[in-house]
Design a protein around this motif. Sequence first.
Motif, short mmCIF file in Angstrom:
data_model
loop_
_atom_site.label_atom_id
_atom_site.label_comp_id
_atom_site.label_asym_id
_atom_site.label_seq_id
_atom_site.Cartn_x
_atom_site.Cartn_y
_atom_site.Cartn_z
N GLU A 140 27.93 43.67 28.85
CA GLU A 140 28.83 44.82 28.80
C GLU A 140 29.18 45.28 30.23
O GLU A 140 30.33 45.62 30.50
N ILE A 141 28.21 45.26 31.12
CA ILE A 141 28.48 45.64 32.52
C ILE A 141 29.52 44.70 33.11
O ILE A 141 30.48 45.13 33.74
N SER A 142 29.34 43.42 32.89
CA SER A 142 30.27 42.42 33.41
C SER A 142 31.66 42.63 32.82
O SER A 142 32.66 42.60 33.54
N GLY A 143 31.73 42.87 31.53
CA GLY A 143 33.02 43.09 30.87
C GLY A 143 33.72 44.33 31.40
O GLY A 143 34.93 44.31 31.67
N LEU A 144 32.97 45.41 31.57
CA LEU A 144 33.55 46.65 32.11
C LEU A 144 34.02 46.46 33.55
O LEU A 144 35.09 46.96 33.94
N THR A 145 33.23 45.74 34.33
CA THR A 145 33.61 45.47 35.72
C THR A 145 34.91 44.68 35.76
O THR A 145 35.84 45.04 36.50
N ASN A 146 35.00 43.64 34.94
CA ASN A 146 36.22 42.83 34.90
C ASN A 146 37.42 43.65 34.45
O ASN A 146 38.52 43.49 34.98
N GLU A 147 37.22 44.51 33.48
CA GLU A 147 38.31 45.36 33.01
C GLU A 147 38.78 46.32 34.11
O GLU A 147 39.98 46.51 34.31
N MET A 148 37.82 46.89 34.83
CA MET A 148 38.19 47.80 35.92
C MET A 148 38.95 47.06 37.01
O MET A 148 39.91 47.60 37.58
N ILE A 149 38.55 45.83 37.29
CA ILE A 149 39.26 45.03 38.31
C ILE A 149 40.68 44.75 37.85
O ILE A 149 41.64 44.87 38.63
N ARG A 150 40.84 44.35 36.58
CA ARG A 150 42.18 44.07 36.05
C ARG A 150 43.09 45.29 36.12
O ARG A 150 44.29 45.18 36.33
N ASN A 151 42.50 46.48 35.91
CA ASN A 151 43.29 47.71 35.88
C ASN A 151 43.52 48.33 37.25
O ASN A 151 44.25 49.30 37.36
N GLN A 152 42.89 47.79 38.28
CA GLN A 152 43.04 48.35 39.61
C GLN A 152 44.13 47.61 40.37
O GLN A 152 43.99 46.43 40.69
N GLU A 153 45.19 48.30 40.63
CA GLU A 153 46.30 47.70 41.38
C GLU A 153 45.85 47.38 42.80
O GLU A 153 45.17 48.15 43.45
N GLY A 154 46.19 46.18 43.25
CA GLY A 154 45.88 45.77 44.62
C GLY A 154 44.54 45.06 44.77
O GLY A 154 44.20 44.63 45.88
N ILE A 155 43.78 44.94 43.70
CA ILE A 155 42.50 44.23 43.77
C ILE A 155 42.45 43.21 42.65
O ILE A 155 42.72 43.52 41.50
N ASP A 156 42.12 41.99 43.03
CA ASP A 156 41.91 40.94 42.03
C ASP A 156 40.45 40.49 42.11
O ASP A 156 39.67 41.01 42.91
N GLY A 157 40.09 39.54 41.27
CA GLY A 157 38.71 39.08 41.22
C GLY A 157 38.22 38.54 42.55
O GLY A 157 37.08 38.77 42.96
N ARG A 158 39.09 37.80 43.24
CA ARG A 158 38.71 37.22 44.53
C ARG A 158 38.42 38.32 45.55
O ARG A 158 37.42 38.28 46.26
N ARG A 159 39.30 39.31 45.62
CA ARG A 159 39.10 40.40 46.57
C ARG A 159 37.85 41.21 46.22
O ARG A 159 37.09 41.61 47.11
#
Length: 158
Positions: free
Chosen positions: A47-66
């Motif tokens: 769940e932590i991983s899923g929430l983290t990934n969701e927050m990254i997807r929803n944050q403009e200007g930040i992708d997984g690599r960044r």
Amino acid sequence: MRKFNYLFVALLLLLAGNAAVAQEEISDEDLRRYALMMEVVDAMKAEISGLTNEMIRNQEGIDGRRYMELAKANGNAAKLEEMGAKDYEKKFMEVITAMQDERKEAISEVVQILATKMLPDGGKTYKAIKSGLNSDQALKARYEKIEAKMKLGDAGDA
């Protein structure tokens, strides 16, 4: 000096014998309960991983690599500054870290509660199983067999 060596060896044998006896006392039911606890913990970690990934997807200007680059700073403001992190990236990392830390603390609390309520002797059995899985191949084999049965049962429910 020789007498000391004999006493030291005798003490080690006594301790090893006590550890073996303690691990023999771990029942299959104890291992099943431990496996259930670990399933809960794994689900909470996912769940932590899923929430983290969701927050990254929803944050403009930040992708997984960044995110992975910024995560290497481990929340160290000076390192983030060296990496050229923008203010919004620093704030985003603070928010993510706070969420992750809060959830990790919840996992620790859940483990503590489950270990004391689900297993005999509370934390003692939990600690014996946890350390035994790292050192006792027979115990580990029994645990893996029980864990595999549980996963087969879960797959049959789906």
